[in-house]
Enzyme design. Structure first.
Site, PDB file in Angstrom:
ATOM      1  N   ASP A  76      53.441 103.876 -15.256  1.00  0.00           N
ATOM      2  CA  ASP A  76      52.700 105.126 -15.425  1.00  0.00           C
ATOM      3  C   ASP A  76      52.819 105.594 -16.871  1.00  0.00           C
ATOM      4  OD1 ASP A  76      55.384 105.804 -15.300  1.00  0.00           O
ATOM      5  OD2 ASP A  76      55.192 107.189 -13.640  1.00  0.00           O
TER       6      ASP A  76
ATOM      7  N   ASN B 114      60.106 115.015  -5.075  1.00  0.00           N
ATOM      8  CA  ASN B 114      59.062 115.274  -4.072  1.00  0.00           C
ATOM      9  C   ASN B 114      58.585 113.995  -3.395  1.00  0.00           C
ATOM     10  OD1 ASN B 114      57.530 114.031  -6.025  1.00  0.00           O
ATOM     11  ND2 ASN B 114      56.173 115.773  -6.419  1.00  0.00           N
TER      12      ASN B 114
ATOM     13  N   HIS C 297      57.582 111.277  -4.959  1.00  0.00           N
ATOM     14  CA  HIS C 297      56.591 110.483  -5.689  1.00  0.00           C
ATOM     15  C   HIS C 297      57.201 109.179  -6.190  1.00  0.00           C
ATOM     16  CE1 HIS C 297      57.267 112.331  -9.997  1.00  0.00           C
ATOM     17  NE2 HIS C 297      58.209 111.508  -9.688  1.00  0.00           N
TER      18      HIS C 297
ATOM     19  N   GLU D 208      51.716 111.295  -6.623  1.00  0.00           N
ATOM     20  CA  GLU D 208      52.249 112.545  -6.097  1.00  0.00           C
ATOM     21  C   GLU D 208      51.945 112.651  -4.590  1.00  0.00           C
ATOM     22  OE1 GLU D 208      54.212 114.021  -7.952  1.00  0.00           O
ATOM     23  OE2 GLU D 208      53.400 114.674  -9.868  1.00  0.00           O
TER      24      GLU D 208
HETATM   25  P1  PGA Z   1      64.299 110.496 -12.351  1.00  0.00           P
HETATM   26  O1  PGA Z   1      62.763 110.443 -11.979  1.00  0.00           O
HETATM   27  O2  PGA Z   1      64.757 109.086 -12.380  1.00  0.00           O
HETATM   28  O3  PGA Z   1      64.331 111.109 -13.717  1.00  0.00           O
HETATM   29  O4  PGA Z   1      64.972 111.300 -11.318  1.00  0.00           O
HETATM   30  C1  PGA Z   1      62.376 109.648 -10.914  1.00  0.00           C
HETATM   31  C2  PGA Z   1      60.909 109.844 -10.718  1.00  0.00           C
HETATM   32  O5  PGA Z   1      60.436 110.973 -10.891  1.00  0.00           O
HETATM   33  O6  PGA Z   1      60.222 108.885 -10.391  1.00  0.00           O
END
Ligand code: PGA
Length: 235
Positions: free
Chosen positions: A64, A130, A132, A137
């Protein structure tokens, strides 16, 4: 459940993630095409790779990227991966997204690339609070492919710390859940108590686009490398 959980001490997460990664790389009979994530979850894994950089080579595929940034912007996810992994490991083959291109043209280019080269062999992913995966999302269809997305307020807030008070972009390009489902091997990296509830919901709750990571319940060859705080709610 068709997955392996590697439960680790907090201090051993990176080392265990590296072991699982290298074993999986070695099981692919050609130059593996590998999706790698940004975020805090993979930080010890990348540190471990930098500490032991002589591993089998692979091609990197981007998961992404924010839209609308200059291609030299240090906050691009592609630059983050360059610094953390790809340059230290001397990974030359990189399929990255152009943040500054016309978004629709860029999505068409990515879709055409996957049509020509086929699915990735391995995806290493983190999970958002959340649920994702990448920038898929809640509400993202399990049939979704690479596309332009608008970030949720939670994701913008979660990414704010990487922006030194600057404005986090609101749009991004992400591979879709269908792109991730096609991958032969998946390694999910999870760290910290804050992820315990969403990890439990992803693996034991309903399989639904409202929790994008719940697609993992139907995923083949899934390894979860999680520290004990992240596993607190697992049976
Ligand atoms: P993080 O993010 O590793 O910073 O917790 C994970 C994500 O949002 O995919």
């Amino acid at each position: 459940m068709p997955y392996n959980i590697i439960a680790t001490a907090e201090a051993d997460h990176g080392h265990q993630a590296r072991r699982a990664f290298c074993q999986t790389l070695a099981s692919v009979p050609h130059l593996p095409k590998v999706i790698l994530p940004t975020g805090s979850s993979p930080a010890p894994f990348y540190q471990s790779l930098r500490d032991h950089p002589s591993i089998p080579s692979f091609s990197y595929l981007q998961l992404d990227e924010y839209l609308g940034l200059d291609v030299r912007d240090k906050r691009l996810f592609s630059k983050w991966l360059d610094r953390d992994v790809l340059n230290p490991l001397n990974i030359q083959n990189r399929m990255i997204f152009n943040s500054a291109a016309n978004p629709d043209d860029e999505v068409r280019r990515i879709l055409a690339w996957y049509k020509q080269h086929g699915a990735a062999d391995m995806a290493v992913i983190g999970i958002g609070l959340n649920g994702h995966i990448g920038f898929n999302e809640p509400g993202s269809s399990f049939d979704s492919r690479a596309r332009v997305v608008t970030l949720t307020p939670e994701t913008i807030a979660a990414n704010q710390s990487y922006w030194n008070g600057g404005k986090v972009p609101t749009r991004a390009i992400t591979l879709g859940i269908a792109d991730l489902k096609e991958v032969e091997h998946t390694i999910l990296l999870v760290r910290g108590a804050a992820k315990a509830e969403i990890l439990y919901r992803a693996l034991h709750g309903p399989v639904t686009p409202e929790v994008p990571a719940s697609y993992l319940q139907q995923q083949r060859n899934l390894i979860i490398v999680a520290d004990r705080p992240a596993l607190a709610m697992m049976p």
